[in-house]
Enzyme design. Structure first.
Site, PDB file in Angstrom:
ATOM      1  N   ASP A   1       0.864  -1.192   0.000  1.00 22.67           N
ATOM      2  CA  ASP A   1       0.000   0.000   0.000  1.00 22.67           C
ATOM      3  C   ASP A   1       0.898   1.240   0.000  1.00 22.67           C
ATOM      4  OD1 ASP A   1      -3.049   0.807   1.740  1.00 22.67           O
ATOM      5  OD2 ASP A   1      -1.654   2.190   0.807  1.00 22.67           O
TER       6      ASP A   1
ATOM      7  N   ASP B   1      -3.439   2.207  -5.559  1.00 20.36           N
ATOM      8  CA  ASP B   1      -2.213   2.239  -4.736  1.00 20.36           C
ATOM      9  C   ASP B   1      -2.028   1.017  -3.857  1.00 20.36           C
ATOM     10  OD1 ASP B   1      -3.851   2.689  -2.417  1.00 20.36           O
ATOM     11  OD2 ASP B   1      -2.227   3.878  -1.556  1.00 20.36           O
ATOM     12  N   GLU B   2      -2.822  -0.026  -4.102  1.00 24.79           N
ATOM     13  CA  GLU B   2      -2.829  -1.122  -3.140  1.00 24.79           C
ATOM     14  C   GLU B   2      -3.070  -2.455  -3.839  1.00 24.79           C
ATOM     15  OE1 GLU B   2      -5.801  -2.035   0.578  1.00 24.79           O
ATOM     16  OE2 GLU B   2      -6.026  -0.187  -0.536  1.00 24.79           O
TER      17      GLU B   2
HETATM   18  P1  TTP Z   1      -5.270   5.050   0.981  1.00 21.94           P
HETATM   19  O1  TTP Z   1      -4.247   3.979   0.717  1.00 21.94           O
HETATM   20  O2  TTP Z   1      -6.407   4.725   1.884  1.00 21.94           O
HETATM   21  O3  TTP Z   1      -4.550   6.324   1.626  1.00 21.94           O
HETATM   22  P2  TTP Z   1      -3.154   6.957   1.294  1.00 21.94           P
HETATM   23  O4  TTP Z   1      -2.349   6.145   0.356  1.00 21.94           O
HETATM   24  O5  TTP Z   1      -3.379   8.381   0.904  1.00 21.94           O
HETATM   25  O6  TTP Z   1      -2.456   6.982   2.726  1.00 21.94           O
HETATM   26  P3  TTP Z   1      -1.852   5.774   3.575  1.00 21.94           P
HETATM   27  O7  TTP Z   1      -0.402   6.096   3.739  1.00 21.94           O
HETATM   28  O8  TTP Z   1      -2.582   5.799   4.876  1.00 21.94           O
HETATM   29  O9  TTP Z   1      -2.080   4.530   2.787  1.00 21.94           O
HETATM   30  O10 TTP Z   1      -5.865   5.569  -0.379  1.00 21.94           O
HETATM   31  C1  TTP Z   1      -5.085   5.689  -1.556  1.00 21.94           C
HETATM   32  C2  TTP Z   1      -5.516   6.897  -2.360  1.00 21.94           C
HETATM   33  O11 TTP Z   1      -6.897   6.787  -2.701  1.00 21.94           O
HETATM   34  C3  TTP Z   1      -5.357   8.194  -1.622  1.00 21.94           C
HETATM   35  O12 TTP Z   1      -4.055   8.750  -1.757  1.00 21.94           O
HETATM   36  C4  TTP Z   1      -6.428   9.047  -2.227  1.00 21.94           C
HETATM   37  C5  TTP Z   1      -7.500   8.078  -2.665  1.00 21.94           C
HETATM   38  N1  TTP Z   1      -8.640   8.124  -1.710  1.00 21.94           N
HETATM   39  C6  TTP Z   1      -9.715   8.948  -1.994  1.00 21.94           C
HETATM   40  O13 TTP Z   1      -9.751   9.602  -3.043  1.00 21.94           O
HETATM   41  N2  TTP Z   1     -10.749   9.026  -1.090  1.00 21.94           N
HETATM   42  C7  TTP Z   1     -10.746   8.331   0.092  1.00 21.94           C
HETATM   43  O14 TTP Z   1     -11.685   8.431   0.885  1.00 21.94           O
HETATM   44  C8  TTP Z   1      -9.627   7.460   0.365  1.00 21.94           C
HETATM   45  C9  TTP Z   1      -9.583   6.664   1.645  1.00 21.94           C
HETATM   46  C10 TTP Z   1      -8.607   7.390  -0.560  1.00 21.94           C
HETATM   47 MG    MG Z   2      -2.148   4.066   0.594  1.00 22.26          MG
END
Ligand code: TTP
Ligand code: MG
Length: 355
Positions: free
Chosen positions: A8, A103-104
């Protein structure tokens, strides 16, 4: 015993912006529309998270929490490009990759392409390659199933690498707070806490019938999970030729309302699947199997892609009426094919796969 990795990216959209615009580095930024609109935040840089700014809050709230925060509009093409790059890196080690969002992803490296053997080593190599080739950091979790790998990837964010080996699984699950369990949101967690269920071990001590009363149809999943068992496979979504859904009626029918209701259900199901895989095709096929097991298929190819649930439903009903059905129907199915990724109108942002 399987070897599963969950990767992730850290503060994904925000990190891409900080990479591409040096003036945002080390600053509290949030990816969002402006605060004087009804925009909702997509994500925040780690610098902004210190102020309590996070995903999915009103932009206005982000400004309240952190008055000097910088609002940055999203650039989806840049995120998609980084996402493609990390998938390409994953493919060096395995083709068994299940992306959950841009991203995951889960990777099954029980057998890896290069014969490295150690999942922990592979996770390190992937993190290093991501950093070197995209300039971004990722966190990874390594364990024996999807659940544990995903929880692990979150434990030492950002830029973390967490390994939960087979001998540690049982203890880990017993100590795990219920809110970390898949599918347990804030409301469910409160409900569980009220009946004195706080950690994995509290679930483990319940009988199956008690679990049935608490979790309903998911009782078995939780029963197994607290024992370190999660057999959900890593399902590779790579380039399917078609995406479809079908369903057999409990009793064969020729009733038009029933047939149309079923198409409505199937259209929604197919559309959800297309969204999940970020694949929208131009051809829709309706399959009708009759009570005597004969089958009719009708297809239509549109100029654009089927990117809207109503369009899928209306096209399917039109195809159904063109068939002039005269005998009882046993099964209906809708399939979308003829994909052209470049025309995908949507980017899948995030998702989950249990409930
Ligand atoms: P996430 O992996 O949940 O968050 P992140 O990568 O920003 O942070 P973390 O380090 O905690 O993993 O989500 C990935 C991307 O998806 C995030 O950068 C933006 C998008 N996203 C949205 O657009 N809306 C949302 O509610 C969430 C949770 C994520
Ligand atoms: Mg993330």
């Amino acid at each position: 015993m399987r070897k599963i990795i969950h990767v992730d990216m850290d503060a994904f959209y925000a990190s891409v912006e900080q990479r591409d615009f040096p003036e945002y580095r080390g600053k509290a930024i949030v990816i969002s529309g402006p605060p004087d609109t009804r925009s909702v935040t997509m994500t925040a840089s780690y610098e902004a998270r210190k102020y309590g700014v996070k995903s999915a809050m009103p932009a206005r709230k982000a400004l309240e929490l952190c008055p000097h925060i910088i609002f940055v509009p999203p650039r989806f093409a840049a995120y998609k490009e980084a996402s493609n790059k990390i998938r390409e890196i994953f493919h060096r080690y395995t083709d068994l990759i299940e992306p959950l969002s841009l991203d995951e992803a889960y990777l099954d490296v029980t057998e890896d392409k290069l014969g490295i053997g150690s999942a922990l080593e592979i996770a390190k190599l992937i993190k290093d390659a991501i950093h070197e080739e995209t300039g971004l950091t990722a966190s990874a979790g390594v364990s024996i199933n999807k659940f544990l790998a995903k929880v692990a990837s979150d434990l030492q964010k950002p830029n973390g690498l967490t390994f939960i080996g087979p001998s540690k699984v049982e203890k880990f699950m017993e100590q795990l707070p219920v809110e970390k369990f898949f599918g347990v949101g804030k409301v469910t967690a409160e409900r569980l806490n009220k009946i004195k269920i706080f950690k994995g071990i509290d679930i483990k001590q319940k009988t199956m019938s008690e679990l049935n009363a608490i979790f309903g149809k998911n009782a078995w999943y939780f029963y197994n999970l607290v024992r370190g068992i999660d057999n959900r496979p890593v399902v590779s979504y790579r380039d399917p030729k078609s995406i479809g859904a079908e369903n057999t009626f409990t009793t064969d029918t020729i009733n038009e309302t029933k047939l149309n209701d079923e198409l409505d259900y199937l259209a929604n199901k197919v559309f959800e699947r297309c969204k999940k895989q970020d694949m929208f095709g131009k051809t829709l096929t309706l399959k009708v199997k009759y009570f005597d097991f004969t089958v009719s298929n009708r297809s239509i190819t549109a100029l654009g892609v089927f990117s809207d649930v109503n369009l899928i439903f209306e096209t399917a009903t039109a195809l159904l009426s063109s068939l002039e059905i005269e005998k009882k129907v046993r099964l209906l199915g809708i399939t979308i094919s003829n994909f052209n990724e470049a025309e995908s109108p949507q980017l899948k942002l995030f998702g989950d796969d249990l409930f």
